[in-house]
Design a protein around this motif. Structure first.
Motif, PDB file in Angstrom:
ATOM      1  N   LYS A 328       0.851  -1.191   0.000  1.00  0.00           N
ATOM      2  CA  LYS A 328       0.000   0.000   0.000  1.00  0.00           C
ATOM      3  C   LYS A 328       0.887   1.241   0.000  1.00  0.00           C
ATOM      4  N   VAL A 329       0.723   2.057  -1.030  1.00  0.00           N
ATOM      5  CA  VAL A 329       1.520   3.277  -1.165  1.00  0.00           C
ATOM      6  C   VAL A 329       0.666   4.460  -0.711  1.00  0.00           C
ATOM      7  N   GLU A 330       0.983   4.986   0.464  1.00  0.00           N
ATOM      8  CA  GLU A 330       0.269   6.159   0.977  1.00  0.00           C
ATOM      9  C   GLU A 330       0.775   7.410   0.258  1.00  0.00           C
ATOM     10  N   LYS A 331      -0.123   8.362   0.079  1.00  0.00           N
ATOM     11  CA  LYS A 331       0.225   9.651  -0.541  1.00  0.00           C
ATOM     12  C   LYS A 331       0.995   9.460  -1.853  1.00  0.00           C
ATOM     13  N   ALA A 332       0.427   8.633  -2.710  1.00  0.00           N
ATOM     14  CA  ALA A 332       1.022   8.470  -4.040  1.00  0.00           C
ATOM     15  C   ALA A 332       0.981   9.797  -4.799  1.00  0.00           C
ATOM     16  N   HIS A 333      -0.019  10.615  -4.475  1.00  0.00           N
ATOM     17  CA  HIS A 333      -0.136  11.997  -4.959  1.00  0.00           C
ATOM     18  C   HIS A 333      -0.631  12.844  -3.793  1.00  0.00           C
ATOM     19  N   ASN A 334      -0.709  14.145  -4.035  1.00  0.00           N
ATOM     20  CA  ASN A 334      -1.215  15.053  -3.005  1.00  0.00           C
ATOM     21  C   ASN A 334      -2.702  15.340  -3.155  1.00  0.00           C
ATOM     22  N   ALA A 335      -3.398  14.482  -3.886  1.00  0.00           N
ATOM     23  CA  ALA A 335      -4.839  14.655  -4.099  1.00  0.00           C
ATOM     24  C   ALA A 335      -5.424  13.309  -4.515  1.00  0.00           C
ATOM     25  N   ASP A 336      -6.724  13.315  -4.858  1.00  0.00           N
ATOM     26  CA  ASP A 336      -7.377  12.093  -5.325  1.00  0.00           C
ATOM     27  C   ASP A 336      -6.645  11.536  -6.543  1.00  0.00           C
ATOM     28  N   LEU A 337      -6.600  10.211  -6.632  1.00  0.00           N
ATOM     29  CA  LEU A 337      -6.056   9.554  -7.820  1.00  0.00           C
ATOM     30  C   LEU A 337      -7.204   9.142  -8.728  1.00  0.00           C
ATOM     31  N   HIS A 338      -7.073   9.435 -10.015  1.00  0.00           N
ATOM     32  CA  HIS A 338      -8.145   9.162 -10.968  1.00  0.00           C
ATOM     33  C   HIS A 338      -7.879   7.975 -11.878  1.00  0.00           C
ATOM     34  N   CYS A 339      -6.607   7.658 -12.122  1.00  0.00           N
ATOM     35  CA  CYS A 339      -6.318   6.655 -13.144  1.00  0.00           C
ATOM     36  C   CYS A 339      -4.978   5.975 -12.886  1.00  0.00           C
ATOM     37  N   VAL A 340      -4.848   4.764 -13.445  1.00  0.00           N
ATOM     38  CA  VAL A 340      -3.625   3.982 -13.283  1.00  0.00           C
ATOM     39  C   VAL A 340      -3.437   3.100 -14.510  1.00  0.00           C
ATOM     40  N   ASP A 341      -2.171   2.846 -14.883  1.00  0.00           N
ATOM     41  CA  ASP A 341      -1.890   1.894 -15.961  1.00  0.00           C
ATOM     42  C   ASP A 341      -0.557   1.211 -15.694  1.00  0.00           C
ATOM     43  N   TRP A 342      -0.479  -0.050 -16.121  1.00  0.00           N
ATOM     44  CA  TRP A 342       0.681  -0.895 -15.871  1.00  0.00           C
ATOM     45  C   TRP A 342       1.386  -1.135 -17.204  1.00  0.00           C
ATOM     46  N   ASN A 343       2.692  -0.913 -17.247  1.00  0.00           N
ATOM     47  CA  ASN A 343       3.439  -0.993 -18.501  1.00  0.00           C
ATOM     48  C   ASN A 343       3.437  -2.421 -19.058  1.00  0.00           C
ATOM     49  N   PRO A 344       2.925  -2.618 -20.291  1.00  0.00           N
ATOM     50  CA  PRO A 344       2.873  -3.974 -20.859  1.00  0.00           C
ATOM     51  C   PRO A 344       4.238  -4.517 -21.269  1.00  0.00           C
ATOM     52  N   HIS A 345       5.241  -3.634 -21.392  1.00  0.00           N
ATOM     53  CA  HIS A 345       6.583  -4.048 -21.806  1.00  0.00           C
ATOM     54  C   HIS A 345       7.537  -4.208 -20.620  1.00  0.00           C
ATOM     55  N   ASP A 346       7.312  -3.442 -19.566  1.00  0.00           N
ATOM     56  CA  ASP A 346       8.159  -3.482 -18.371  1.00  0.00           C
ATOM     57  C   ASP A 346       7.240  -3.483 -17.156  1.00  0.00           C
ATOM     58  N   VAL A 347       7.020  -4.666 -16.583  1.00  0.00           N
ATOM     59  CA  VAL A 347       6.021  -4.810 -15.519  1.00  0.00           C
ATOM     60  C   VAL A 347       6.434  -4.147 -14.209  1.00  0.00           C
ATOM     61  N   ASN A 348       7.606  -3.549 -14.172  1.00  0.00           N
ATOM     62  CA  ASN A 348       8.005  -2.818 -12.969  1.00  0.00           C
ATOM     63  C   ASN A 348       7.462  -1.391 -12.945  1.00  0.00           C
ATOM     64  N   LEU A 349       7.001  -0.896 -14.091  1.00  0.00           N
ATOM     65  CA  LEU A 349       6.601   0.508 -14.181  1.00  0.00           C
ATOM     66  C   LEU A 349       5.082   0.670 -14.180  1.00  0.00           C
ATOM     67  N   ILE A 350       4.613   1.558 -13.304  1.00  0.00           N
ATOM     68  CA  ILE A 350       3.184   1.843 -13.154  1.00  0.00           C
ATOM     69  C   ILE A 350       2.978   3.356 -13.210  1.00  0.00           C
ATOM     70  N   LEU A 351       1.969   3.783 -13.957  1.00  0.00           N
ATOM     71  CA  LEU A 351       1.616   5.201 -14.055  1.00  0.00           C
ATOM     72  C   LEU A 351       0.375   5.500 -13.231  1.00  0.00           C
ATOM     73  N   THR A 352       0.349   6.680 -12.607  1.00  0.00           N
ATOM     74  CA  THR A 352      -0.854   7.151 -11.919  1.00  0.00           C
ATOM     75  C   THR A 352      -1.120   8.598 -12.314  1.00  0.00           C
ATOM     76  N   GLY A 353      -2.399   8.946 -12.430  1.00  0.00           N
ATOM     77  CA  GLY A 353      -2.797  10.321 -12.729  1.00  0.00           C
ATOM     78  C   GLY A 353      -3.720  10.831 -11.641  1.00  0.00           C
ATOM     79  N   SER A 354      -3.643  12.138 -11.369  1.00  0.00           N
ATOM     80  CA  SER A 354      -4.300  12.656 -10.171  1.00  0.00           C
ATOM     81  C   SER A 354      -4.965  14.008 -10.386  1.00  0.00           C
ATOM     82  N   ALA A 355      -5.799  14.361  -9.402  1.00  0.00           N
ATOM     83  CA  ALA A 355      -6.421  15.688  -9.366  1.00  0.00           C
ATOM     84  C   ALA A 355      -5.401  16.776  -9.066  1.00  0.00           C
ATOM     85  N   ASP A 356      -4.165  16.401  -8.721  1.00  0.00           N
ATOM     86  CA  ASP A 356      -3.117  17.410  -8.500  1.00  0.00           C
ATOM     87  C   ASP A 356      -2.437  17.821  -9.814  1.00  0.00           C
ATOM     88  N   ASN A 357      -3.031  17.411 -10.953  1.00  0.00           N
ATOM     89  CA  ASN A 357      -2.605  17.803 -12.309  1.00  0.00           C
ATOM     90  C   ASN A 357      -1.344  17.091 -12.795  1.00  0.00           C
TER      91      ASN A 357
END
Length: 507
Positions: A328-357
């Motif tokens: 569990k990653v607390e405070k992944a952003h400084n606001a609500d998180l809206h979206c996430v995606d997992w890299n299909p080529h490198d499973v170590n990399l994950i993207l998150t998008g937030s209300a903090d722009n």
């Protein structure tokens, strides 16, 4: 002894003064309200002007920046857009299914739309043609093929990677609906028409699950998140096998071995029962403290997945280890998180998008520092909340992000920190990693999808209700390949025209 008359006069004067003060305060409040209203209108007008100026500038650059672009006006907004299977390949274009929705005002039913899209091949479209489109018109490249009357608004559409003719949808209810799009009958969306019957209904949420939805790339698994703060996992393997075995023309929608029941009643606008075969969850996972906004499977494992929510947390799960968070990653952003995606080529990399722009890129081998989220990089190229992120299916380091600012950014994280070439391939004020901005939308870009059948081709959709009081804009586009190809390749190609360019320059 005080004169009673003077006392009365003093009291009268005091009350008069008090009333006068109240009147002044009221007038002051009214003036302040009018001032705020004028200020709000002025700000809105200025914002409208800046959006129009940006759009006008963008449209003038379309022949230079794009290999192909199609603009399709939507009468009703669509909150999701997805590519379906490729149907046909021709000399100059390919035909492919495209999924979107119509989110209506109730005067006609909400629908799930299956369209046929003509995708023009690279280096075919003439530059002067792709910029000559009418914003209020429908594109000749997008033709409606089939309409499904959806029980409630369609908030999210996700296709099954193993068979993209099968999709899952989210509406304002606790259930996930599964549709075999080729088997579903075409419906005429008129007021009073009965809802189409889903092929499967997935139950398990205790409250509305509106947006968080994913389908597994390795197994026919479905993942969802909702207002009940839970992540729910289903396997639809047996039911999908049944659907695939039955011949399309003779199959009635929803005819599986599962018994037919009423689905859950939502707490939102969708307050009617939905009939269809129901299956329960394989697992319900608890760990979030607020609404789960998005979920995603690990590309290499059906048992591993992640979720983000309004509690600002990113959670990684492993179904083999139980129903509690693996990490569990607390405070992944400084606001609500809206979206996430997992890299299909490198499973170590994950993207998150937030209300903090911002968009954050995490490495799952090192997710936190001092107990809070520690991203590998923060991408800052939006001026409003990020609504959607997705890795490119073709290039491991490239991804897109769309936001409420109406911009769809294309990034390459491998470009961060690299020395720019002599020509300066990145503008001086551009955020690190950003190499293309699609500014063809004039309102929030609610969804986009890379085309796995046609590299570098993207479909994106904006909800234009705030800017035009209704409708939406669907755009299918491909940037010119000189932008993303290796510099040496581009220079070699341009070198072929060097003598011609020099000759033109002398003239």
């Amino acid at each position: 002894m005080q004169n009673p008359r003077k006392g009365a006069e003093a009291g009268k004067f005091s009350r008069h003064k008090e009333n006068k003060g109240k009147k002044k305060n009221k007038e002051r409040e009214e003036r302040e309200t009018r001032r705020r209203e004028r200020g709000g209108k002025k700000m809105k007008a200025e914002k409208g002007r800046s959006v129009e100026e940006r759009y006008t500038q963008w449209k003038s650059l379309v022949p230079v920046l794009y290999d192909w672009l199609a603009n399709h006006n939507l009468v009703w907004p669509s909150l999701s857009c997805r590519w379906g299977p490729q149907l046909e390949q021709a000399t100059y274009k390919n035909r492919q299914r495209l999924y979107l929705s119509e989110q209506t005002d109730g005067s006609v039913p909400n629908t799930l739309v299956i369209a046929n899209c003509e995708v023009v091949k690279p280096r075919v479209a003439a530059a002067e043609h792709i910029s000559q489109f009418n914003e209020e018109a429908r594109s000749p490249f997008v033709k409606k093929y089939k309409t499904i009357i959806h029980p409630g608004e369609v908030n999210r559409i996700r296709e099954l990677p193993q068979n993209s003719k099968i999709v899952a949808t989210h509406t304002d209810s606790p259930d996930v609906l599964i549709w075999d799009l080729e088997a579903q009958p075409n419906r005429h969306a008129v007021l009073g028409a009965t809802d189409s019957r889903p092929d499967l209904i997935l139950t398990g949420h205790q409250d509305d699950a509106e947006f968080a939805l994913a389908m597994c790339p390795t197994e026919p698994f479905v993942l969802s998140g909702g207002k009940d703060k839970s992540v729910v996992l289903w396997s639809i393997h047996d039911q999908i096998s049944t659907l695939a075995m039955e011949p399309g023309p003779t199959k009635s929608p929803g005819s599986t071995g599962t018994s037919t029941k009423h689905a859950s009643k939502g707490s939102g606008n969708n307050d009617k029962h939905v009939d269809g075969p129901v299956i329960g969850p394989r697992g319900i996972y608890q760990g979030h403290e607020d609404t789960v906004e998005d979920v995603q499977f690990c590309p290499s494992s059906a048992q591993e997945f992640c979720s983000v929510g309004d509690d600002s947390c990113l959670i990684l799960w492993d179904a083999r280890a139980g129903v509690t968070p693996a990490v569990k990653v607390e405070k992944a952003h400084n606001a609500d998180l809206h979206c996430v995606d997992w890299n299909p080529h490198d499973v170590n990399l994950i993207l998150t998008g937030s209300a903090d722009n911002t968009v954050h890129m995490f490495d799952r081998r090192n997710l936190t520092s001092g107990g809070i989220g520690s991203p590998v990089h923060k991408f800052e190229g939006h001026s409003a909340a990020v609504l959607c992120v997705q890795w490119s299916p073709d290039t491991s380091s490239v991804f897109g992000s769309s936001a409420e600012d109406g911009i769809l950014n294309i990034w390459d994280h491998e470009k961060i920190g690299k020395k720019q070439d002599a020509a300066g391939s990145r503008a001086a004020n551009a955020p690190p990693g950003l190499f293309f901005q699609h500014a063809g939308h004039r309102d929030k870009v609610v969804d986009f999808h890379w085309n796995t059948s046609d590299p570098w081709t993207i479909v994106s959709v904006s909800d234009d209700c705030e800017s035009t009081n209704g409708g939406g804009t669907l755009q299918i586009w491909r940037m010119i390949d000189l932008i993303y190809r290796p510099a040496e390749e581009v220079l070699a190609e341009l070198d072929k025209f060097k003598s011609h360019i020099l000759a033109c320059d002398k003239n």
